[in-house]
Design an enzyme around this catalytic site. Structure first.
Site, PDB file in Angstrom:
ATOM      1  N   LYS A  68       0.692  -1.292  -0.052  1.00  0.00           N
ATOM      2  CA  LYS A  68      -0.029   0.126   0.047  1.00  0.00           C
ATOM      3  C   LYS A  68       0.863   1.477   0.005  1.00  0.00           C
ATOM      4  O   LYS A  68       1.601   1.180   0.571  1.00  0.00           O
ATOM      5  CB  LYS A  68      -0.945   0.064   1.229  1.00  0.00           C
ATOM      6  CG  LYS A  68      -1.893   1.345   1.033  1.00  0.00           C
ATOM      7  CD  LYS A  68      -3.137   1.343   2.107  1.00  0.00           C
ATOM      8  CE  LYS A  68      -2.457   1.520   3.319  1.00  0.00           C
ATOM      9  NZ  LYS A  68      -3.903   1.774   4.401  1.00  0.00           N
ATOM     10  N   ARG A  90     -10.388  -1.113   6.996  1.00  0.00           N
ATOM     11  CA  ARG A  90      -9.659  -2.071   7.716  1.00  0.00           C
ATOM     12  C   ARG A  90      -9.197  -1.571   9.132  1.00  0.00           C
ATOM     13  O   ARG A  90      -8.901  -2.299  10.109  1.00  0.00           O
ATOM     14  CB  ARG A  90      -8.568  -2.679   6.790  1.00  0.00           C
ATOM     15  CG  ARG A  90      -7.333  -1.492   6.135  1.00  0.00           C
ATOM     16  CD  ARG A  90      -6.496  -1.054   7.162  1.00  0.00           C
ATOM     17  NE  ARG A  90      -5.082  -0.631   7.095  1.00  0.00           N
ATOM     18  CZ  ARG A  90      -4.477   0.059   7.557  1.00  0.00           C
ATOM     19  NH1 ARG A  90      -4.776   0.635   8.724  1.00  0.00           N
ATOM     20  NH2 ARG A  90      -3.185   0.369   7.055  1.00  0.00           N
ATOM     21  N   GLN A 133     -13.073   8.261  10.410  1.00  0.00           N
ATOM     22  CA  GLN A 133     -12.714   7.102  11.074  1.00  0.00           C
ATOM     23  C   GLN A 133     -13.632   6.935  12.324  1.00  0.00           C
ATOM     24  O   GLN A 133     -13.797   5.817  12.744  1.00  0.00           O
ATOM     25  CB  GLN A 133     -11.075   7.315  11.441  1.00  0.00           C
ATOM     26  CG  GLN A 133     -10.647   6.124  12.036  1.00  0.00           C
ATOM     27  CD  GLN A 133     -10.880   4.873  11.237  1.00  0.00           C
ATOM     28  OE1 GLN A 133     -11.061   3.760  11.790  1.00  0.00           O
ATOM     29  NE2 GLN A 133     -10.654   4.875   9.929  1.00  0.00           N
ATOM     30  N   GLY A 172      -6.014   7.079  16.748  1.00  0.00           N
ATOM     31  CA  GLY A 172      -5.449   8.411  16.044  1.00  0.00           C
ATOM     32  C   GLY A 172      -4.083   8.521  15.758  1.00  0.00           C
ATOM     33  O   GLY A 172      -3.512   8.806  14.555  1.00  0.00           O
ATOM     34  N   ALA A 173      -3.281   8.021  16.621  1.00  0.00           N
ATOM     35  CA  ALA A 173      -1.756   8.165  16.485  1.00  0.00           C
ATOM     36  C   ALA A 173      -1.240   7.403  15.655  1.00  0.00           C
ATOM     37  O   ALA A 173      -0.973   6.013  16.071  1.00  0.00           O
ATOM     38  CB  ALA A 173      -1.117   8.060  18.064  1.00  0.00           C
ATOM     39  N   ASP A 174      -0.473   7.956  14.371  1.00  0.00           N
ATOM     40  CA  ASP A 174      -0.149   6.851  13.415  1.00  0.00           C
ATOM     41  C   ASP A 174       1.128   7.444  12.668  1.00  0.00           C
ATOM     42  O   ASP A 174       1.438   7.023  11.763  1.00  0.00           O
ATOM     43  CB  ASP A 174      -1.138   6.452  12.516  1.00  0.00           C
ATOM     44  CG  ASP A 174      -1.418   7.757  11.734  1.00  0.00           C
ATOM     45  OD1 ASP A 174      -1.304   8.856  12.249  1.00  0.00           O
ATOM     46  OD2 ASP A 174      -2.148   7.672  10.542  1.00  0.00           O
ATOM     47  N   LYS A 223       2.664  12.064  17.270  1.00  0.00           N
ATOM     48  CA  LYS A 223       1.048  12.038  17.383  1.00  0.00           C
ATOM     49  C   LYS A 223       1.004  11.164  18.710  1.00  0.00           C
ATOM     50  O   LYS A 223       1.383  10.318  19.143  1.00  0.00           O
ATOM     51  CB  LYS A 223       0.366  11.454  16.198  1.00  0.00           C
ATOM     52  CG  LYS A 223       0.497  12.593  15.126  1.00  0.00           C
ATOM     53  CD  LYS A 223      -0.029  11.707  13.884  1.00  0.00           C
ATOM     54  CE  LYS A 223      -1.706  12.110  13.864  1.00  0.00           C
ATOM     55  NZ  LYS A 223      -2.082  11.419  12.422  1.00  0.00           N
ATOM     56  N   SER A 252      -3.246   1.216  17.904  1.00  0.00           N
ATOM     57  CA  SER A 252      -3.361   0.857  16.398  1.00  0.00           C
ATOM     58  C   SER A 252      -2.559   1.841  15.601  1.00  0.00           C
ATOM     59  O   SER A 252      -2.729   2.822  15.733  1.00  0.00           O
ATOM     60  CB  SER A 252      -4.814   0.777  16.013  1.00  0.00           C
ATOM     61  OG  SER A 252      -4.950   0.799  14.624  1.00  0.00           O
TER      62      SER A 252
END
Lengths: 311, 311
Positions: free
Chosen positions: B63, B106, B134, B213-215, B219, B285
């Protein structure tokens, strides 16, 4: 989003050489982003993911490229590539390109640029190990940078060597034994070998070698003793150590990362130079994402595309 | 090569949850390949490259996904994604998918699976920080795994919170203050925050938090004190340390990688379990390439595609 099914058609090899030269210059100036190439391994092959960004050309994206050696039995290319181009300003995926032939062309152009800066003379004989698509393209691209007075080709199959020569009717070209190949001023190795096929005693002073074939861990084409006699120039140190010509010798303790003389970008910029006529030089090519982006830039300007609904 | 312009249409959320659950199970069994996510940075955003391979599902690919927060001003999505699917047997690029909505789905499914295994009870009230795409998708996916008796939504803009509630007419749903959100058994944080918005004193024993949210580096949404009171479960330790909810606390020395309790895969497999009713659990996540591949597998079975000339 645009899809370019045949973006390698109608490209000018000279223009590609200049674009790749500029990409290496930007690499030498440390003006690019290029995270490490990642590998995913299958039973019968692998695929590599190569992201990059050249701000000065305003182009960014990722190449996804496989290597499946058994594909020939299935009438499929061993190597196939897709390039996704991302707009730096918005992140919008501007284009998807068929990257298979672009990969051949940009790899050949790197060899041509290396030969331009590292060859012992402007007029050379070229000796080629290998007779595949990459061998052919390397010679074609390099012949635009140097005056070529002779081409010698070694292949395990002499018929293949002769077939390669037929593609260069304007040159004196003939199959030759490995030792005869190594008499040339410029040697190109473009085989899938996993054991050295070029012996150190065959290599005289003042030779330049473009080591193209080794592009994954475990692959090598040159007797490691050659590396220790030579000025070793790499496209990118991190990739070369991991998967270039020097990867096996480093793994075996026969060469050290510290012995790398520099990057092609540094030679393109003139920060480093071939020093003496007797110097043996080796260019270790692994293939950089920025080469794919530089050639995609040209291909997108000229190629035919179809529009794909995206948003 | 196939192009799927709208592969997220007509997908069944329950089927997605099961596919994502299976992907995490395979991750827990160490039966997947997933090289590190790479980042390329632009002035106004970035793009990430996420390769992976799930042998048991016979699916591999990459991706490519951007994050450009200022895109809203240009009427473009902040996040857009393209997924390239590679045939494991031959390396042939089988498909290119528009991955934007698949990414939402996903990600939501990972939250739903985490809630299934980590929620303190089968019947829950859900408190949501955030009111974007989201936040909505997380609630929808989770409501398929647990019985939901109430939904509370906090947003900086109350109108947005009310709009989110209108999308769940079958539930009691209303905007609420942050402290009230935290009274719920299940809390979902789905904001782009770079500073903690959830205070530790608001969180009671026996709460599960899906920190979505933190990705990216820098963050965070949770007061790091929460992490030190909680059982912290991650999707993938390497990604979580680099860019998940725990990245900033680790950077500041307020949390340690060694304090991670396990991966979601281990919980899905039953190798690890929620231990006491009083336990506070956090699922961190970051989003895994194998989630993208698992959902692509379903999408390719059902979605409409157009054929693209490739070879």
């Amino acid at each position: 989003m645009r899809y370019y099914p045949k973006p390698a058609e109608n490209l000018d090899l000279r223009e590609i050489n200049r674009a790749i030269e500029e990409a290496f210059a930007e690499h030498g100036r440390d003006n690019v982003q290029m995270p490490p190439k990642n590998y995913v391994f299958f039973k019968k092959g692998d695929f590599r993911t190569m992201p990059g960004y050249i701000p000065s050309l305003d182009i960014a994206g990722v190449k996804v490229v496989n290597v499946h050696p058994e594909n020939r039995e299935k009438d499929l290319p061993t190597v196939m590539a897709v390039i996704v181009i991302i707009n730096p300003e918005t992140g919008y995926p501007e284009a998807v390109l068929n990257g298979t032939k672009l990969t051949d062309l940009r790899t050949a152009a790197a060899g041509a640029v290396a030969a331009k800066y590292l060859s012992p003379s402007k007029k050379v004989s070229i000796g080629v190990f290998g007779s595949g698509r990459q061998a052919q393209t390397q010679v074609a691209a390099t012949a635009l940078e140097l005056e070529v007075d002779e081409i010698r080709v070694w292949s395990r199959n002499q018929v293949h060597a002769e077939a390669l020569c037929k593609q260069f009717p304007d040159y004196e070209c003939h199959p030759a034994a490995p030792e005869e190949i190594c008499e040339c001023e410029l040697i190109i190795t473009a085989t899938p070998s996993r054991v050295p096929i070029v012996e150190s005693e065959w290599i005289s002073k003042g030779t330049h070698i473009n080591a193209i074939g080794a592009d994954a861990p475990g692959k090598e084409e040159l007797d490691p003793a050659i590396l220790n006699r030579a000025t070793v120039v790499v496209d990118d140190p991190r990739q070369a150590v991991h998967s270039g010509e020097i990867n096996v010798p480093i793994e075996k303790g026969l060469f050290s990362e510290g012995a790398i003389a520099g990057t092609l970008g540094e030679y393109v910029l003139g920060r480093k130079k071939r020093r003496t006529p007797d110097e043996i030089t080796v260019f270790d090519s692994t293939g950089l994402a920025i080469q794919d982006l530089a050639i995609s830039k040209i291909a997108m300007e000229k190629g035919e595309w179809i529009g794909l609904e995206f948003l």
